[in-house]
Motif scaffolding. Sequence first.
Motif, PDB file in Angstrom:
ATOM      1  N   UNK A 239       0.836  -1.202   0.000  1.00 41.98           N
ATOM      2  CA  UNK A 239       0.000   0.000   0.000  1.00 41.98           C
ATOM      3  C   UNK A 239       0.873   1.255   0.000  1.00 41.98           C
ATOM      4  N   UNK A 240       1.952   1.232   0.805  1.00 40.06           N
ATOM      5  CA  UNK A 240       2.875   2.367   0.834  1.00 40.06           C
ATOM      6  C   UNK A 240       3.461   2.612  -0.557  1.00 40.06           C
ATOM      7  N   UNK A 241       3.857   1.529  -1.234  1.00 39.12           N
ATOM      8  CA  UNK A 241       4.450   1.669  -2.563  1.00 39.12           C
ATOM      9  C   UNK A 241       3.442   2.224  -3.555  1.00 39.12           C
ATOM     10  N   UNK A 242       2.200   1.765  -3.473  1.00 39.88           N
ATOM     11  CA  UNK A 242       1.156   2.240  -4.382  1.00 39.88           C
ATOM     12  C   UNK A 242       0.867   3.717  -4.164  1.00 39.88           C
ATOM     13  N   UNK A 243       0.912   4.155  -2.912  1.00 34.26           N
ATOM     14  CA  UNK A 243       0.668   5.558  -2.602  1.00 34.26           C
ATOM     15  C   UNK A 243       1.776   6.455  -3.139  1.00 34.26           C
ATOM     16  N   UNK A 244       2.992   5.912  -3.146  1.00 38.75           N
ATOM     17  CA  UNK A 244       4.147   6.714  -3.536  1.00 38.75           C
ATOM     18  C   UNK A 244       4.342   6.768  -5.047  1.00 38.75           C
TER      19      UNK A 244
ATOM     20  N   UNK B 248       6.050  -3.199 -11.416  1.00 40.38           N
ATOM     21  CA  UNK B 248       5.836  -4.592 -10.997  1.00 40.38           C
ATOM     22  C   UNK B 248       6.971  -5.077 -10.114  1.00 40.38           C
ATOM     23  N   UNK B 249       8.203  -4.685 -10.428  1.00 33.49           N
ATOM     24  CA  UNK B 249       9.349  -5.080  -9.600  1.00 33.49           C
ATOM     25  C   UNK B 249       9.292  -4.398  -8.231  1.00 33.49           C
ATOM     26  N   UNK B 250       8.792  -3.162  -8.215  1.00 32.67           N
ATOM     27  CA  UNK B 250       8.652  -2.454  -6.939  1.00 32.67           C
ATOM     28  C   UNK B 250       7.617  -3.153  -6.063  1.00 32.67           C
ATOM     29  N   UNK B 251       6.519  -3.574  -6.674  1.00 31.97           N
ATOM     30  CA  UNK B 251       5.516  -4.319  -5.923  1.00 31.97           C
ATOM     31  C   UNK B 251       6.076  -5.653  -5.441  1.00 31.97           C
TER      32      UNK B 251
END
Length: 270
Positions: free
Chosen positions: A182-187, A199-202
């Motif tokens: 969720x933090x990654x999606x927000x950023x 995708x790699x970040x997720x």
Amino acid sequence: MPTVLITGCSSGIGRALADAFRDAGHEVWATARKPEDVERLAAAGFTARPLDVNDPQALTRLAEELPTLDILINNAGYGAMGPLLDGGVDAMQRQFQTNVFALVGVTRALFPLLRRSRGLVVNIGSVSGVLVTPFAGAYCASKAAVHALTDALRLELAPFGVRVMEVQPGAIASQFASHAQHEAEQLLAPTSPWWPLREQIQARARASQDRPTPAASFAQGVLAATRRSPVPVLVRLGNGSTALPLLARVLPRRLLDWVLRKRFGLLRGL
């Protein structure tokens, strides 16, 4: 009956630790930030208290209410995921506020009680503080800071008879990955230079749930370590907790960089 206070008990590692220590005969003060989580902990039979670890006044009130304290477990924290430069200084400040500064604040507030009991401080770090990965720079840095602060506290509290132990979990079954995702999606935004690697970040955000060790097993390992004499300086528990630091120690830096860049899609240009 020994008294233990644990921060961040809403779920995952914190709740498993609370269960393990209570079942072993400790009086457990279980803290959480959200009122609904505190209610669930109270219903489960814990001495449950609301606590935002970043609130100095809340820490003062808790210290005044606690009659005694034998073990403090600094568990509260979260993982800020995403490219380091996307999050910038603001994201790093938020990450360090909860994972690093609050650890010192909680320990400082409860130190008089720990000094009186010649107690034990347990800091929950992470193998991510040893093996740094891309897209988790702020989190890895915060856990490296936890490692350094734990070393300093262990030396500085020794004259008072207060012992300090660090626990570095590997992959543990918890809500950490969903929160990190969720933090990654927000950023991450389409305007980010790293958007093609979303995708790699997720995948990095989900890495903590790669064949995870059950949280209950992890908690039993922590409990057992607190009962050893002398208490160990460092305990590593969970899948990857020994293998990943070993890789960081034995692989040449350039080879390790290549492995991590390949794993997270960073070998090609953007």
